[in-house]
Design an enzyme around this catalytic site. Structure first.
Site, PDB file in Angstrom:
ATOM      1  N   TYR A 219       5.386  -0.308  -7.627  1.00  0.00           N
ATOM      2  CA  TYR A 219       6.634  -1.048  -7.432  1.00  0.00           C
ATOM      3  C   TYR A 219       7.351  -1.222  -8.763  1.00  0.00           C
ATOM      4  O   TYR A 219       6.722  -1.278  -9.819  1.00  0.00           O
ATOM      5  CB  TYR A 219       6.346  -2.417  -6.812  1.00  0.00           C
ATOM      6  CG  TYR A 219       6.000  -2.323  -5.337  1.00  0.00           C
ATOM      7  CD1 TYR A 219       7.006  -2.212  -4.389  1.00  0.00           C
ATOM      8  CD2 TYR A 219       4.685  -2.311  -4.899  1.00  0.00           C
ATOM      9  CE1 TYR A 219       6.710  -2.110  -3.028  1.00  0.00           C
ATOM     10  CE2 TYR A 219       4.371  -2.210  -3.541  1.00  0.00           C
ATOM     11  CZ  TYR A 219       5.393  -2.105  -2.617  1.00  0.00           C
ATOM     12  OH  TYR A 219       5.106  -1.999  -1.284  1.00  0.00           O
TER      13      TYR A 219
ATOM     14  N   ASN B 187      -5.732   0.577   3.571  1.00  0.00           N
ATOM     15  CA  ASN B 187      -4.620   0.336   2.649  1.00  0.00           C
ATOM     16  C   ASN B 187      -5.069  -0.576   1.513  1.00  0.00           C
ATOM     17  O   ASN B 187      -5.740  -1.585   1.758  1.00  0.00           O
ATOM     18  CB  ASN B 187      -3.465  -0.347   3.400  1.00  0.00           C
ATOM     19  CG  ASN B 187      -2.366  -0.823   2.453  1.00  0.00           C
ATOM     20  OD1 ASN B 187      -1.599  -0.012   1.935  1.00  0.00           O
ATOM     21  ND2 ASN B 187      -2.296  -2.126   2.201  1.00  0.00           N
ATOM     22  N   GLU B 188      -4.689  -0.209   0.307  1.00  0.00           N
ATOM     23  CA  GLU B 188      -4.979  -1.037  -0.879  1.00  0.00           C
ATOM     24  C   GLU B 188      -6.390  -1.622  -0.805  1.00  0.00           C
ATOM     25  O   GLU B 188      -6.571  -2.845  -0.843  1.00  0.00           O
ATOM     26  CB  GLU B 188      -3.909  -2.127  -1.070  1.00  0.00           C
ATOM     27  CG  GLU B 188      -2.560  -1.535  -1.395  1.00  0.00           C
ATOM     28  CD  GLU B 188      -1.522  -2.530  -1.919  1.00  0.00           C
ATOM     29  OE1 GLU B 188      -1.787  -3.745  -1.953  1.00  0.00           O
ATOM     30  OE2 GLU B 188      -0.436  -2.071  -2.317  1.00  0.00           O
TER      31      GLU B 188
ATOM     32  N   GLU C  39       6.733  -2.072   8.106  1.00  0.00           N
ATOM     33  CA  GLU C  39       5.539  -2.913   8.259  1.00  0.00           C
ATOM     34  C   GLU C  39       5.853  -4.151   9.091  1.00  0.00           C
ATOM     35  O   GLU C  39       6.976  -4.675   9.043  1.00  0.00           O
ATOM     36  CB  GLU C  39       5.046  -3.336   6.863  1.00  0.00           C
ATOM     37  CG  GLU C  39       3.787  -4.195   6.903  1.00  0.00           C
ATOM     38  CD  GLU C  39       3.146  -4.393   5.532  1.00  0.00           C
ATOM     39  OE1 GLU C  39       3.840  -4.218   4.512  1.00  0.00           O
ATOM     40  OE2 GLU C  39       1.947  -4.717   5.494  1.00  0.00           O
TER      41      GLU C  39
ATOM     42  N   GLU D  29       4.020   3.676  -1.185  1.00  0.00           N
ATOM     43  CA  GLU D  29       4.781   2.422  -1.350  1.00  0.00           C
ATOM     44  C   GLU D  29       5.434   2.470  -2.716  1.00  0.00           C
ATOM     45  O   GLU D  29       4.732   2.566  -3.737  1.00  0.00           O
ATOM     46  CB  GLU D  29       3.876   1.185  -1.236  1.00  0.00           C
ATOM     47  CG  GLU D  29       3.405   0.913   0.183  1.00  0.00           C
ATOM     48  CD  GLU D  29       2.612  -0.377   0.329  1.00  0.00           C
ATOM     49  OE1 GLU D  29       2.874  -1.342  -0.422  1.00  0.00           O
ATOM     50  OE2 GLU D  29       1.725  -0.403   1.205  1.00  0.00           O
TER      51      GLU D  29
HETATM   52  O1  AHR Z   1       5.075  -3.639   0.967  1.00  0.00           O
HETATM   53  C1  AHR Z   1       4.574  -4.929   0.913  1.00  0.00           C
HETATM   54  C2  AHR Z   1       3.085  -4.982   0.595  1.00  0.00           C
HETATM   55  O2  AHR Z   1       2.872  -4.492  -0.688  1.00  0.00           O
HETATM   56  C3  AHR Z   1       2.195  -4.137   1.461  1.00  0.00           C
HETATM   57  O3  AHR Z   1       1.791  -4.790   2.617  1.00  0.00           O
HETATM   58  C4  AHR Z   1       1.012  -3.892   0.583  1.00  0.00           C
HETATM   59  O4  AHR Z   1       0.361  -2.676   0.851  1.00  0.00           O
HETATM   60  C5  AHR Z   1       1.584  -3.950  -0.815  1.00  0.00           C
HETATM   61  O5  AHR Z   1       0.827  -4.734  -1.654  1.00  0.00           O
END
Ligand code: AHR
Length: 512
Positions: free
Chosen positions: A260, A193-194, A47, A317
């Site tokens: 995450y 995205n998101e 990114e 992600e």
């Molecule tokens: O990976 C970092 C960020 O985390 C990305 O830009 C986003 O999609 C997520 O919240």
């Protein structure tokens, strides 16, 4: 005495010591192969964020750092070793503020602009053509993520046409004028995205309608039409998967989910990348293992609306996210042995769900979050996560094999207990059976007996990654602190015993 013992063991006259009581037994059934582990499970995410692209990978043609058309030779060379199958670009949250026209044409004429993500000034030196140059050098497939948040249907439609049109159209001519006559191959295209967060704070029903509108106008030749991905929910939230898999049947090959791993209990205090205590070793691994339930929950919803299994769950992600205190650039964090275990445990979960998880992209490739590589100007280090990806290369496009663990150890700290050993097996494209093992216990080695149904296993050879400390990591001053070591074991009396060190990741090929 030792020599005699060794010889007797080789002749099968005494039991190998590792077959003592308390041993873990792993039985692999090579006669009942399961689904193929799509190589794209080992995809990566790059990114425009922090030094993830600029400095980390792209330094420009005039840099003193050796480069090929601006891409760092050291970084690209190291990434090639990982056989990176797929790269997601340009974001992330960045994607939803990215306007592709800013990144094509002569570099010195491209505008600069400020993006919300990472508060950087984007110089647009890396745009569509540069990204595909990287993709070509890596021999990877492209996963391009489009802008729903601040873009338009027309802008996205034009970008897809610009990349994929095979001639005739004004946008194909513009591409040729900008130096690329032939169309680019876009394997996957993500529509936003998101959307639940940085992509526009939307509700799933609203996005489902938007998706249909965007997807409808993405023009590409039938034979090279990218596979379209719908951007799904956050972590355990299955509401998006529910709505999207019901509403977008036939219009998407996958719904994405982001998950995450943080050691702490809140995003405000996530935990440190280094210098942590055993409680954060444990919480990080325990939180990583939650990925299994997360995937199961989403898969249960997909099974309801898509029993034909046409829609995949794309975990595009994932990885560790620590506190950023004193970071060199946005979301820069060190990467230790703990991260290597996070990656390996995650792979085992993805392998387990190979039928529904055809693609994942770790966040991220270089200098951002759980990275493969860290750079500091001309210096580069390979992280323990890099080495884990390297050790698991044989699992790309391998056929998963059923595996049972008997008498597994457990690792307990305070009120938390997790399995001591995690394992995954597959028959790789080279015909060999590979076994991957993780020992989560930071203090105790474990003896594992391995058998493959219907086969006499003669031995095992491969690599092991471990170290004396939980946060062992490589630095620019000491880049070789932690790296894989060769490992081999011979069967005794027709039985193979493997001693897996404490806090280790191991991948071996079995000799049948
Ligand atoms: O990976 C970092 C960020 O985390 C990305 O830009 C986003 O999609 C997520 O919240």
């Amino acid at each position: 005495m030792n020599i005699i013992k060794h010889s007797l063991a080789v002749l099968g006259m005494i039991a190998a010591p590792a077959f003592a009581a308390g041993q873990v037994t792993i039985s692999i059934d090579a006669g009942k192969p399961g689904p193929v582990i799509n190589k794209n499970v080992y995809g990566q995410f790059a990114e425009h964020l922090g030094t993830g692209i600029y400095e980390g990978m792209y330094v420009g043609l005039k840099s003193n750092i050796p480069n090929t058309r601006g891409w760092r030779n050291d970084v690209v060379g190291a990434l090639k070793e990982l056989h990176v199958p797929l790269v997601r670009w340009p974001g992330g949250c960045f994607a939803d503020t990215y306007h592709w026209r800013d990144g094509v044409g002569p570099q010195d004429k491209r505008p600069g602009n400020v993006h919300a993500n990472g508060a950087i000034e984007e110089i647009n030196a890396v745009g569509t053509h540069e990204f595909f140059d990287l993709i070509d050098m890596l021999g990877a497939d492209a996963y391009v993520n489009g802008n729903v948040g601040t873009g338009s249907v027309q802008e996205m439609s034009d970008w897809v046409e610009y990349m994929t049109s095979d001639g005739g159209s004004p946008l194909a001519r513009l591409r040729a004028q900008n130096g690329h006559e032939k169309p680019f191959k876009v394997a996957y295209f993500g529509i936003g995205n998101e959307l639940w967060g940085c992509g526009g704070n939307m509700k799933p029903d609203y996005y489902a309608n938007l998706y249909s509108n965007y997807e409808n106008f993405l023009r590409a030749p039938e034979k090279s039409r990218p596979k379209m991905i719908a951007s799904g929910g956050n972590g355990f939230d299955t509401a998006w998967t529910d709505v999207l898999s019901k509403e977008l049947k036939g219009r998407t090959v996958g719904i994405s989910v982001h998950q995450y791993t943080i050691p702490g209990s809140s995003w405000e205090v996530k935990g440190k990348d280094l210098g942590f205590k055993e409680d954060e070793w444990m919480s990080t691994l325990a939180n990583t293992l939650k990925m299994d339930q997360l995937v199961k929950n989403h898969v249960a919803v997909l099974d309801k609306h898509d029993p034909e299994k046409k829609i995949g769950l794309m975990v595009d992600e994932w990885g560790t996210w620590y506190d950023e205190a004193g970071a060199r650039s946005a979301l820069f964090q060190q990467n230790s042995l703990r991260d290597a275990l996070v990656a390996a445990l995650s792979f085992h979960i993805f392998h387990e769900h190979a039928e529904r998880v055809p693609m994942t992209t770790i966040a991220q490739m270089v200098n951002v979050l759980q990275a493969m590589i860290l750079t500091d100007k001309e210096k580069m280090v390979l992280t323990p996560t890099y080495y884990t990806f390297q050790m698991y290369v044989p699992f790309q496009d391998a056929r998963s094999l059923p595996l049972a663990i008997k008498d597994n150890t457990s690792y307990t700290l305070g009120a938390t207990t997790i399995p001591g050993v995690s394992a995954s097996a597959a028959r790789a494209k080279d015909g060999k059976v590979y076994l991957a093992l993780v020992n989560t216990d930071p203090s105790k080695a474990v003896d594992v007996a391995v058998n493959v149904a219907g086969t006499m296993v003669k031995g095992a050879a491969g690599k092991v990654l471990t170290s004396a400390t939980m946060d062992a990591h490589n630095t620019f001053q000491n880049p070789q602190v932690i790296k894989p070591a060769a490992f081999s074991a011979r069967a005794a009396g027709g039985k193979l015993a493997i001693k897996v060190p404490a806090k280790a990741v191991m991948v071996v090929a079995l000799e049948e």
